[in-house]
Design a protein around this motif. Structure first.
Motif, PDB file in Angstrom:
ATOM      1  N   TYR A   1      -3.554  -5.766  22.687  1.00  0.00           N
ATOM      2  CA  TYR A   1      -2.524  -4.600  23.084  1.00  0.00           C
ATOM      3  C   TYR A   1      -2.406  -3.987  21.962  1.00  0.00           C
TER       4      TYR A   1
ATOM      5  N   ALA B   1      -5.135  -1.160  27.481  1.00  0.00           N
ATOM      6  CA  ALA B   1      -3.801  -1.189  27.502  1.00  0.00           C
ATOM      7  C   ALA B   1      -3.045  -1.355  28.820  1.00  0.00           C
ATOM      8  N   MET B   2      -3.621  -0.694  29.837  1.00  0.00           N
ATOM      9  CA  MET B   2      -3.061  -0.646  31.259  1.00  0.00           C
ATOM     10  C   MET B   2      -3.207  -2.174  31.771  1.00  0.00           C
TER      11      MET B   2
ATOM     12  N   GLU C   1      -0.622  -4.512  29.991  1.00  0.00           N
ATOM     13  CA  GLU C   1       0.485  -4.186  30.673  1.00  0.00           C
ATOM     14  C   GLU C   1       0.833  -5.082  31.921  1.00  0.00           C
ATOM     15  N   ARG C   2      -0.328  -4.915  32.678  1.00  0.00           N
ATOM     16  CA  ARG C   2      -0.002  -5.579  34.028  1.00  0.00           C
ATOM     17  C   ARG C   2       0.043  -6.989  33.729  1.00  0.00           C
TER      18      ARG C   2
ATOM     19  N   PHE D   1       1.371  -8.368  31.228  1.00  0.00           N
ATOM     20  CA  PHE D   1       2.575  -8.673  30.601  1.00  0.00           C
ATOM     21  C   PHE D   1       3.606  -8.651  31.898  1.00  0.00           C
ATOM     22  N   HIS D   2       3.496  -8.021  32.879  1.00  0.00           N
ATOM     23  CA  HIS D   2       4.431  -8.045  33.888  1.00  0.00           C
ATOM     24  C   HIS D   2       3.872  -8.929  35.122  1.00  0.00           C
TER      25      HIS D   2
ATOM     26  N   ASP E   1       9.002  -6.142  28.951  1.00  0.00           N
ATOM     27  CA  ASP E   1       9.351  -4.795  28.428  1.00  0.00           C
ATOM     28  C   ASP E   1       9.704  -4.685  27.045  1.00  0.00           C
TER      29      ASP E   1
ATOM     30  N   ILE F   1       6.363  -5.046  25.019  1.00  0.00           N
ATOM     31  CA  ILE F   1       5.813  -3.854  25.035  1.00  0.00           C
ATOM     32  C   ILE F   1       6.500  -2.782  24.195  1.00  0.00           C
ATOM     33  N   GLN F   2       7.941  -2.607  24.029  1.00  0.00           N
ATOM     34  CA  GLN F   2       8.406  -1.768  23.281  1.00  0.00           C
ATOM     35  C   GLN F   2       8.253  -2.062  21.813  1.00  0.00           C
TER      36      GLN F   2
ATOM     37  N   ARG G   1       4.583  -0.957  20.883  1.00  0.00           N
ATOM     38  CA  ARG G   1       4.507   0.304  20.696  1.00  0.00           C
ATOM     39  C   ARG G   1       5.128   1.009  19.268  1.00  0.00           C
TER      40      ARG G   1
END
Length: 78
Positions: free
Chosen positions: A25, A45-46, A49-50, A52-53, A66, A69-70, A73
């Motif tokens: 990521y 990246a997308m 993120e999928r 990670f969730h 979240d 990810i934060q 970033r």
């Protein structure tokens, strides 16, 4: 930790999977920072993120996706 056999190999594997996803990521975010039109980096990246969730991520770790990810970033933005 298993007293007889050392660290749990399944926990080590789960941690390694999450750590690699985080590194991937970061790589995607860095590519996007250099070139926001990089479609492959955006797709990566997308996808991450999928992941990670996803329920699978939830099985691997208790780290809030979240939050992770934060923090990733923020690392790239610094």
């Amino acid at each position: 930790m298993n007293k007889n056999y050392g660290p749990d190999p399944y926990e080590n594997l789960a941690n390694a999977i999450v750590a690699q996803a985080a590194r991937d990521y970061l790589t995607a975010l860095r590519k996007l920072k250099k070139n926001p039109r990089n479609k492959m980096a955006m797709s990566d990246a997308m996808d991450l993120e999928r992941f990670f969730h996803s329920g699978w991520y939830g099985v691997l770790t208790g780290v809030d996706p979240d939050y992770l990810i934060q923090k990733l970033r923020e690392k790239v933005a610094a």
